[in-house]
Scaffold this active site. Structure first.
Site, PDB file in Angstrom:
ATOM      1  N   ARG A  75      18.297  39.440  40.731  1.00  0.00           N
ATOM      2  CA  ARG A  75      19.305  40.536  40.880  1.00  0.00           C
ATOM      3  C   ARG A  75      19.303  41.532  41.741  1.00  0.00           C
ATOM      4  NH1 ARG A  75      20.084  40.996  35.693  1.00  0.00           N
ATOM      5  NH2 ARG A  75      19.308  42.933  35.612  1.00  0.00           N
ATOM      6  N   TYR A 129      44.945  51.582  48.734  1.00  0.00           N
ATOM      7  CA  TYR A 129      45.003  50.029  48.551  1.00  0.00           C
ATOM      8  C   TYR A 129      45.422  49.762  47.076  1.00  0.00           C
ATOM      9  CZ  TYR A 129      42.217  45.500  48.320  1.00  0.00           C
ATOM     10  OH  TYR A 129      41.854  44.267  48.213  1.00  0.00           O
ATOM     11  N   ASP A 200      37.689  54.596  51.851  1.00  0.00           N
ATOM     12  CA  ASP A 200      37.734  53.280  52.108  1.00  0.00           C
ATOM     13  C   ASP A 200      37.953  53.226  53.702  1.00  0.00           C
ATOM     14  OD1 ASP A 200      38.452  50.719  52.761  1.00  0.00           O
ATOM     15  OD2 ASP A 200      39.835  50.454  50.964  1.00  0.00           O
ATOM     16  N   LYS A 225      36.498  41.691  55.530  1.00  0.00           N
ATOM     17  CA  LYS A 225      37.223  41.655  56.376  1.00  0.00           C
ATOM     18  C   LYS A 225      36.712  41.745  57.782  1.00  0.00           C
ATOM     19  CE  LYS A 225      40.525  42.960  53.480  1.00  0.00           C
ATOM     20  NZ  LYS A 225      40.388  42.929  52.040  1.00  0.00           N
TER      21      LYS A 225
END
Length: 408
Positions: A75, A129, A200, A225
């Site tokens: 992890r 967003y 962001d 993106k």
């Protein structure tokens, strides 16, 4: 092979040790330390849940070391994830480290959770967003965090804060209506009050807009993106300076946040072509935005790089380029705009963006506002301009306008 062998310890961790380079060079060289890649160009894909120790003494010694570059457990990652984190850190001047997450929303959530507690006030730009708003109005509210939305166009930054304000989440430009915010001025006001600033930065990425050197504490990307760029991986990242690094890292680990090595490999591969892709997105989107300004069925175009777009001066001052995402107002009603989008042949209909393909999406900003009314006549349509030929895209847009206008 024991954990202390094969790879020098303490070399990953998303920490930048690169000499100053131009952004395009960084996209190629960052994260490619020999200690992570070995003798090959690209870092190998290390798939492992279990990391083995040579002996109990080595096991005990590793328990107190919480840093990348040291094998511990799956992890915590491996050279595949560490290389990508290192590269994203190098893209942000002044950054100390980067944490990776399985989506952009997970990145936003963990960044906020690392700096907020019950009773705190979070400031959020009203053009944020929608999943950020959902997180604030749902999860954070249930845990006693109050969110106050503010007009992204405000100039009275000092008036935004109260004694309980602990963080402010910005998005510049907004990903639907593309309002710009004066990031350095907001950060200056926030720092006077020890308020953490989060941005962001997905629209421009750190390739066209470095955030930390403008005063931002945490730069957030939906790597889904433009970083990945090929519409085949979900991922997010948060890059920060040394003061908040430990909080960010521990919060991510306590919540079990991790990304697969295969996804990290694909994101690293996408990063290598970010420079050429962003320049292509920028050039094509600007060309098409300018063409749309000449069309009778278009009432307005919202693209920060256009000189007559509100916020252009801020964009010109703080950004070195623009991406492929912008919006425009179709003069028709909802049904007419839907007919326009349906008639497009080269544009897909989908929520994401930043990939190689063009997308079109009718949106209703009024559904995602708390303090700023959206009452402009017509229908807003968001476009993601991909890597297709602009002449073909313009021809497709032209025929769709005709179909929506005439019904054939």
């Amino acid at each position: 092979m024991g954990l202390g062998q094969g790879y020098p310890q303490g070399t990953g961790c998303g920490l930048s040790s690169h000499k100053p380079q131009k952004p395009a060079t960084k996209t190629v060289t960052a994260g490619r330390k020999a200690s992570l890649t070995g003798p090959v160009v690209n870092v190998p894909v290390w798939r492992a849940s279990t990391h083995l120790y040579e002996n109990v003494a080595e096991l005990e010694a590793g328990k107190g070391r919480n840093e990348d570059g040291r094998f511990f457990y799956g992890r915590r990652g491996s050279p595949t994830q560490w290389s990508l984190a290192d590269a994203l850190t190098a893209m942000e001047p002044g950054a100390h480290g980067t944490m990776l997450y399985p989506s952009g929303v997970a990145a936003i959530a963990c960044a906020l959770l690392s700096v907020l507690k019950a009773g705190d006030v979070l400031l959020m730009t009203d053009n944020a967003y929608d999943p950020s708003r959902s997180l604030a109005d749902g999860f954070l509210k249930r845990f006693g965090v109050e969110t106050r939305y503010f007009d992204p166009r405000t100039a009275d930054y000092d008036a935004l804060f109260c004694d309980r304000t602990r963080a402010i989440l910005l998005e510049s430009p907004g990903s639907l209506t593309f309002e710009m915010q004066d990031i350095p001025a907001i950060c200056a006001s926030a720092k006077k009050r020890n308020v953490v600033t989060l941005l962001d930065n997905t629209w421009a990425t750190s390739y066209f807009h470095t955030a930390l050197d403008k005063g931002i504490d945490m730069a957030i990307l939906s790597c889904t993106k433009y970083i990945v760029g090929h519409s085949d991986v979900m991922m997010g990242s948060v890059t920060t300076h040394d003061k908040l690094w430990t909080k960010l890292r521990h919060t991510a680990q306590q919540l079990g946040q991790t990304v697969s090595p295969d996804d990290a490999y694909l994101a690293s591969r996408g990063l290598r072509t970010l420079s050429v892709r962003m320049k292509a997105h920028e050039a094509s989107a600007l060309h098409i935005a300018q063409w749309l300004q000449t069309q009778a069925d278009v009432a307005a175009v919202f693209h920060p790089a256009l000189p007559d777009c509100p916020g252009h001066d801020i964009w010109k001052r703080d950004f070195t380029g623009s991406s492929g995402l912008f919006s425009f107002i179709h003069t028709g009603d909802t049904a007419t705009a839907a007919a326009f989008v349906d008639a497009l042949q080269l544009f897909g209909i989908g929520y994401s963006w930043g990939g190689f393909e063009s997308l079109a999406l009718p949106v209703q900003p009024e559904k995602y506002r708390s303090v700023v009314a959206w009452d402009k006549p017509g229908t807003l349509i968001r476009l993601q301009i991909g890597l297709e030929d602009t002449d073909d895209l313009i021809a497709d847009l032209g025929q769709a306008f005709e179909v929506a206008r005439t019904g054939r």
